[in-house]
Scaffold this active site. Structure first.
Site, mmCIF file in Angstrom:
data_model
loop_
_atom_site.group_PDB
_atom_site.id
_atom_site.type_symbol
_atom_site.label_atom_id
_atom_site.label_comp_id
_atom_site.label_asym_id
_atom_site.label_seq_id
_atom_site.Cartn_x
_atom_site.Cartn_y
_atom_site.Cartn_z
ATOM 1 N NE ARG A 110 1.673 2.687 -1.215
ATOM 2 C CZ ARG A 110 2.956 3.235 -0.816
ATOM 3 N NH1 ARG A 110 4.050 2.961 -1.033
ATOM 4 N NH2 ARG A 110 2.720 4.241 0.265
ATOM 5 C CG ASP A 111 -4.729 -0.912 2.866
ATOM 6 O OD1 ASP A 111 -4.406 -2.148 3.005
ATOM 7 O OD2 ASP A 111 -5.147 -0.391 3.860
ATOM 8 C CG LEU A 112 -8.738 -2.929 -4.075
ATOM 9 C CD1 LEU A 112 -9.288 -1.590 -3.872
ATOM 10 C CD2 LEU A 112 -8.479 -3.379 -5.307
ATOM 11 C CB THR B 262 -4.438 -5.315 4.659
ATOM 12 O OG1 THR B 262 -4.779 -3.972 4.930
ATOM 13 C CG2 THR B 262 -5.284 -6.202 5.456
#
Length: 185
Positions: free
Chosen positions: A67-69, A121
């Site tokens: 969920r935040d790659l 992000t």
């Protein structure tokens, strides 16, 4: 998670109301540092992307969504080994489901991980994630596509001057695909 392309978590420490993960120290620059030097040639980008995809595959097979790659959460060691870091926003899958530089902006966070809360992000969020909807492994694949585009071109497909503008672009506009080198088929 135990995979050669995922930074190991060695423990969870608590001090008062604060929790901290004890992680593997991964030497080397982040992928964001490498992208700052300019587009990455295809012969260098593909092995990096393959290792990121393998890390995501292992996480997804274990029922975990990152969920935040983003490039800032990926390290490339001197030997070429890629390590995906920061599973701080990771979520277990629910059931089976087959100079403003926004790429460096802080992660948007809120208490909890319930539906309707935006986490991640902005520049790398899938449309579902940007809407605060439940996400599955496809959100990580979207992020990988954004990372790959940025690796090959040096730019983001959904640019904006601030986070809300990026989210608007993701939800309402076609990606701005930059000119990529003639060496990329």
């Amino acid at each position: 998670l135990n995979h050669p392309n995922i930074a190991a978590i060695y423990g969870l420490e608590e001090a008062g109301d604060t929790r901290a993960l004890v992680l593997e120290l991964v030497e080397g620059p982040t992928l964001a540092d490498r992208i700052k030097r300019g587009p990455i040639p295809l012969d260098e980008a593909l092995p990096i992307a393959k290792q990121i995809a393998e890390a995501l595959e292992a996480a997804h097979e274990a029922g975990v969504i990152h969920r935040d790659l983003k490039p800032a959460n990926i390290k490339v060691r001197d030997d070429g080994t890629v390590k995906v870091l920061d599973f701080g926003l990771a979520k277990a899958l629910a059931g089976n489901v087959s100079d403003t530089d926004l790429s460096q902006s802080p992660t948007v966070t809120a208490a909890g991980t319930r539906e309707g809360v935006i986490l991640g992000t902005a520049a790398y969020m899938s449309p579902e994630q940007a809407k605060g909807e439940d996400v599955d492994q496809r959100a990580d694949l979207w992020s990988l596509g954004v990372v790959l585009c940025e690796m090959l071109s040096g730019t983001l497909p959904f640019p904006g001057d601030y986070e809300q503008a990026v989210i608007y672009s993701i939800l309402n506009e076609a990606p701005r695909l930059p000119a990529i080198s003639d060496t990329v088929p």
